[in-house]
Design a protein around this motif. Structure first.
Motif, PDB file in Angstrom:
ATOM      1  N   ALA A   1       1.629  -1.774   4.449  1.00  0.00           N
ATOM      2  CA  ALA A   1       2.588   0.347   5.056  1.00  0.00           C
ATOM      3  C   ALA A   1       1.873   1.097   3.860  1.00  0.00           C
ATOM      4  CB  ALA A   1       3.334   0.167   5.475  1.00  0.00           C
ATOM      5  N   ARG A   2       2.368   0.876   3.181  1.00  0.00           N
ATOM      6  CA  ARG A   2       2.187   1.145   1.390  1.00  0.00           C
ATOM      7  C   ARG A   2       0.763   1.606   1.005  1.00  0.00           C
ATOM      8  NH1 ARG A   2       7.261  -1.267  -0.678  1.00  0.00           N
ATOM      9  NH2 ARG A   2       6.154  -2.733  -1.209  1.00  0.00           N
ATOM     10  N   TYR A   3       0.031   0.262   1.137  1.00  0.00           N
ATOM     11  CA  TYR A   3      -1.655   0.221   0.536  1.00  0.00           C
ATOM     12  C   TYR A   3      -2.213   1.691   1.320  1.00  0.00           C
ATOM     13  CZ  TYR A   3      -6.356  -0.971   0.248  1.00  0.00           C
ATOM     14  OH  TYR A   3      -7.814  -0.711   0.150  1.00  0.00           O
ATOM     15  N   ILE A   4      -2.276   1.573   2.838  1.00  0.00           N
ATOM     16  CA  ILE A   4      -2.957   2.516   4.045  1.00  0.00           C
ATOM     17  C   ILE A   4      -2.006   4.002   3.834  1.00  0.00           C
ATOM     18  CG2 ILE A   4      -2.826   3.201   6.353  1.00  0.00           C
ATOM     19  CD1 ILE A   4      -1.985  -0.539   7.492  1.00  0.00           C
ATOM     20  N   GLU A   5      -0.723   3.936   3.667  1.00  0.00           N
ATOM     21  CA  GLU A   5      -1.013   5.219   2.942  1.00  0.00           C
ATOM     22  C   GLU A   5      -1.374   6.131   1.853  1.00  0.00           C
ATOM     23  OE1 GLU A   5       3.465   6.864   3.427  1.00  0.00           O
ATOM     24  OE2 GLU A   5       3.611   7.810   2.379  1.00  0.00           O
ATOM     25  N   LYS A   6      -1.374   5.027   0.797  1.00  0.00           N
ATOM     26  CA  LYS A   6      -2.088   5.276  -0.610  1.00  0.00           C
ATOM     27  C   LYS A   6      -3.909   5.675   0.194  1.00  0.00           C
ATOM     28  CE  LYS A   6      -2.555   4.371  -5.307  1.00  0.00           C
ATOM     29  NZ  LYS A   6      -1.811   3.368  -6.679  1.00  0.00           N
TER      30      LYS A   6
END
Length: 270
Positions: free
Chosen positions: A231-236
């Protein structure tokens, strides 16, 4: 206010077999109540949250895989008060209702005779369900009849991409969605054909630009590499707020999009 309750955030065969997380699909409460892709453990999730299956107005199934339809027949019995009232609506693909190719009919003729209406859908079809206008959207999956759905709710458009690999038609079909739900079955490292993985999820979210994206339907590779890390990767990568759904989480959609966790002790460990 529109709400989406995740009665399970696991998906794929192994996560379902071992119930790494529940696989009960999504319960949408807008003008009416709709149960989307009620896989195994849907009824257990409803019991944990005191949701009455008899109040369901529509059961909807996106394709003919058991992690999406496992509890559907019992949900239909609940929706129709044990089959004594021909109420509610069943919406599903031809593969679910009739079978075809490698797939056998998933919902028996008896259970198809119980609802007030049965609707077979394919991409581009528009229909009414639980007070919402819904459109079936394209998908590229091992069930060739698979679809996603676009819901016009009182709080704006909510899009469910479904089980699919990325395809240029998806961007058009889900354009202007306020909330985009992605089935993230695998990561970039564990990619599986005809499924969304971390990099393609980020690409799709970047193209559609929803107000927020929600990840669910996590497979074993996602659990091994970390749900929150994806999720953090996709958001960034996308620049779009990305929420990793948890079992029994409810997302309320009003002026803002607000995730709320389920009751303490009710959800399964991630």
């Amino acid at each position: 206010m529109t709400s989406l309750t995740f009665l399970g955030t696991g998906g794929g065969r192994y996560a379902t077999i071992y119930q790494i997380r529940a696989t009960g699909g999504i319960y949408i409460h807008d003008e009416g109540r709709l149960h989307l892709d009620p896989g195994p453990s849907a009824l257990a999730g409803m019991r944990a949250l005191h949701l009455d299956p008899a109040l369901t107005n529509c059961v909807m199934i996106s394709h003919c895989h058991p992690d999406h339809y496992g509890d559907a027949e019992m949900l239909i019995e609940g929706m129709t008060r044990g089959g004594y009232q021909h109420s509610g609506k069943l919406v599903a693909t031809r593969s679910v209702l009739e079978g075809g190719g490698r797939f056998s009919q998933a919902i028996s003729d008896y259970h198809q005779s119980l609802p007030g209406e049965v609707v077979s859908v394919e991409p581009g079809d528009r229909f009414q369900a639980a007070g919402m206008t819904v459109e079936a959207t394209p998908a590229v999956h091992s069930d060739p009849d698979a679809v996603g759905f676009r819901f016009d709710t009182r709080a704006g458009t909510v899009s469910y991409v479904g089980d699919t690999e990325i395809d240029e038609r998806l961007c058009h079909a889900h354009r202007d969605a306020r909330l985009l739900i992605i089935n993230l079955t695998c990561t970039t490292q564990t990619r599986i054909p005809m499924h969304m993985y971390t990099e393609t999820a980020a690409e799709l979210i970047s193209d559609i630009r929803p107000e927020a994206a929600v990840l669910t339907h996590f497979g074993m590779g996602v659990f091994e590499e970390g749900v929150e890390e994806q999720a953090r990767y996709i958001e960034k990568r996308s620049g779009i707020r990305t929420i990793a759904a948890q079992d029994l989480m409810t997302i309320e959609i009003g002026e803002e999009i607000v995730p709320r966790h389920g009751p303490a002790g009710a959800s399964r460990p991630s």
